[in-house]
Design a protein around this motif. Sequence first.
Motif, short mmCIF file in Angstrom:
data_model
loop_
_atom_site.label_atom_id
_atom_site.label_comp_id
_atom_site.label_asym_id
_atom_site.label_seq_id
_atom_site.Cartn_x
_atom_site.Cartn_y
_atom_site.Cartn_z
N ASN A 168 0.74 -1.20 0.12
CA ASN A 168 -0.03 -0.14 0.00
C ASN A 168 0.74 1.11 -0.03
OD1 ASN A 168 -2.49 -1.40 0.49
ND2 ASN A 168 -1.74 -2.00 2.39
N GLY A 169 2.17 1.14 -0.44
CA GLY A 169 3.20 2.19 -0.28
C GLY A 169 3.25 3.17 -1.63
N THR A 170 2.11 2.94 -2.46
CA THR A 170 2.44 3.93 -3.75
C THR A 170 1.11 4.88 -3.39
OG1 THR A 170 1.01 2.27 -4.75
CG2 THR A 170 3.63 2.41 -5.03
N GLY A 171 1.20 5.87 -4.30
CA GLY A 171 0.01 6.67 -4.45
C GLY A 171 -0.28 7.81 -3.15
N LEU A 172 1.06 8.01 -2.41
CA LEU A 172 0.84 9.19 -1.56
C LEU A 172 0.68 10.62 -2.41
CD1 LEU A 172 1.78 6.78 0.06
CD2 LEU A 172 3.31 8.31 1.43
N PHE A 173 0.51 11.52 -1.56
CA PHE A 173 0.19 12.66 -2.46
C PHE A 173 1.26 13.64 -2.46
CE2 PHE A 173 -4.75 12.53 -2.41
CZ PHE A 173 -4.72 11.46 -3.15
N GLY A 174 2.41 13.26 -1.90
CA GLY A 174 3.66 14.28 -1.84
C GLY A 174 4.20 14.16 -3.57
N SER A 175 4.85 15.22 -3.74
CA SER A 175 5.34 15.07 -4.86
C SER A 175 7.13 15.01 -4.99
CB SER A 175 5.29 16.78 -5.69
OG SER A 175 5.97 16.54 -7.04
N PRO A 176 7.56 14.39 -5.80
CA PRO A 176 9.20 14.11 -5.78
C PRO A 176 9.68 15.46 -6.34
CG PRO A 176 8.20 12.18 -6.75
CD PRO A 176 7.15 13.23 -6.52
N SER A 177 9.15 16.47 -6.71
CA SER A 177 9.36 17.81 -7.29
C SER A 177 9.07 18.60 -6.24
CB SER A 177 8.90 18.16 -8.49
OG SER A 177 9.30 19.18 -9.07
N PHE A 201 -0.84 13.58 5.86
CA PHE A 201 -0.10 12.69 6.27
C PHE A 201 -0.75 11.06 6.21
CE2 PHE A 201 -3.53 13.20 9.79
CZ PHE A 201 -3.69 12.01 10.33
N THR A 202 0.25 10.12 6.37
CA THR A 202 0.01 8.68 5.97
C THR A 202 0.65 7.83 7.16
OG1 THR A 202 -0.35 8.97 3.55
CG2 THR A 202 0.50 6.92 4.49
N GLU A 203 -0.19 6.85 7.86
CA GLU A 203 0.50 6.22 8.68
C GLU A 203 1.30 4.98 8.32
OE1 GLU A 203 -0.86 4.17 13.12
OE2 GLU A 203 -2.31 5.19 11.91
N LEU A 214 8.53 -5.22 8.40
CA LEU A 214 8.87 -4.27 7.22
C LEU A 214 8.18 -3.33 6.83
CD1 LEU A 214 10.69 -7.03 4.55
CD2 LEU A 214 11.77 -5.37 5.92
N GLY A 215 7.04 -3.22 7.69
CA GLY A 215 6.00 -2.03 7.62
C GLY A 215 5.05 -2.22 6.38
N ASP A 216 3.84 -1.49 6.66
CA ASP A 216 2.85 -1.49 5.90
C ASP A 216 2.08 -0.22 5.96
OD1 ASP A 216 0.75 -1.97 4.20
OD2 ASP A 216 0.21 -4.08 4.98
N VAL A 217 1.62 0.44 4.86
CA VAL A 217 0.89 1.59 5.20
C VAL A 217 -0.59 1.33 5.49
CG1 VAL A 217 -0.26 3.55 3.70
CG2 VAL A 217 2.34 2.96 3.32
N VAL A 218 -0.79 2.03 6.31
CA VAL A 218 -2.54 1.82 6.92
C VAL A 218 -3.17 2.78 6.11
CG1 VAL A 218 -3.82 2.04 9.06
CG2 VAL A 218 -1.30 1.88 9.32
N THR A 219 -4.04 1.96 5.39
CA THR A 219 -4.81 2.33 4.27
C THR A 219 -6.15 3.03 4.81
OG1 THR A 219 -6.24 0.28 4.22
CG2 THR A 219 -4.43 0.60 2.66
N SER A 220 -6.49 3.09 6.22
CA SER A 220 -7.41 3.76 6.73
C SER A 220 -7.07 5.15 7.16
CB SER A 220 -8.10 2.87 8.03
OG SER A 220 -7.13 2.75 8.87
N ASN A 221 -5.77 5.26 7.26
CA ASN A 221 -5.03 6.46 7.68
C ASN A 221 -4.04 7.07 6.70
OD1 ASN A 221 -5.60 8.38 9.76
ND2 ASN A 221 -4.05 7.46 11.11
N LYS A 222 -4.59 7.04 5.37
CA LYS A 222 -3.53 7.32 4.23
C LYS A 222 -3.88 8.65 3.48
CE LYS A 222 -1.52 5.25 -0.12
NZ LYS A 222 -1.75 4.10 -0.98
N ASN A 223 -3.03 9.43 3.29
CA ASN A 223 -3.45 10.72 2.68
C ASN A 223 -4.36 11.51 3.32
OD1 ASN A 223 -1.45 10.41 0.41
ND2 ASN A 223 -3.00 9.13 -0.56
#
Length: 219
Positions: free
Chosen positions: A84-93, A133-135, A144-153
């Motif tokens: 679930n570690g893709t699609g965060l709303f930050g920008s590499p630019s 923020f994303t948890e 190794l960790g997992d993005v918490v989808t209920s607390n994503k973006n």
Amino acid sequence: MIKKCVLILFTFLAVYANGQGEGNNWYFGSYAGLNFSTDPPTVLNDGRLTTSEGSATVSGKDGTLVFYTDGSSVWGANHALMPNGTGLFGSPSSTQSAVICPKPGTYNYSLQRYDGYYIVTIAVTGGPGGIRFTEVDMTLNGGLGDVVTSNKNVHLFGTTTIEGANVAKHANGCDFWIIGKEVGNTNMRAYHVSSSGVNLTPVISNSVSAGVVSTGSIK
């Protein structure tokens, strides 16, 4: 180029400058990395991110890599994309595409790192993402960790914000503040991060300048 690299380095070290090994690893640029546990730093060639500007990396107090991000994707210590570690709303630019905040009350003494973190993402100027923020739950995925989808973006504020936000230690020595700035005025927003989570109601203070939309970072 030197100025940009120094700026990114400040972004990376902002929260962990007073720690022990939390800032030992830094992944940045195009598959580039450095390990600061040696003098001079050791070059790392195992990174997976490609970013023209911001990135963030966190390690444990013993210097062991935990994860890193360019603000839109998250890679674990094995350099594989976190579930679930893709699609965060930050920008590499974005100047500061992401900063990492430990989740209070989750410190794991045996592993010398936190079991929970928040990735604060910052969108590029003109983008719709704003500050969010994303948890991350490090007890999942075999440690190794997992993005918490209920607390994503989760949206904190803004759409066209400045390209910076940061995290500061709370005066109680345990909690943190997520700090960002509105555009076109002098409002600085600080969100309290405790063991209960992120308080979505900010403390608003005044800065000395309204600033310019696309420039600067928060240190």
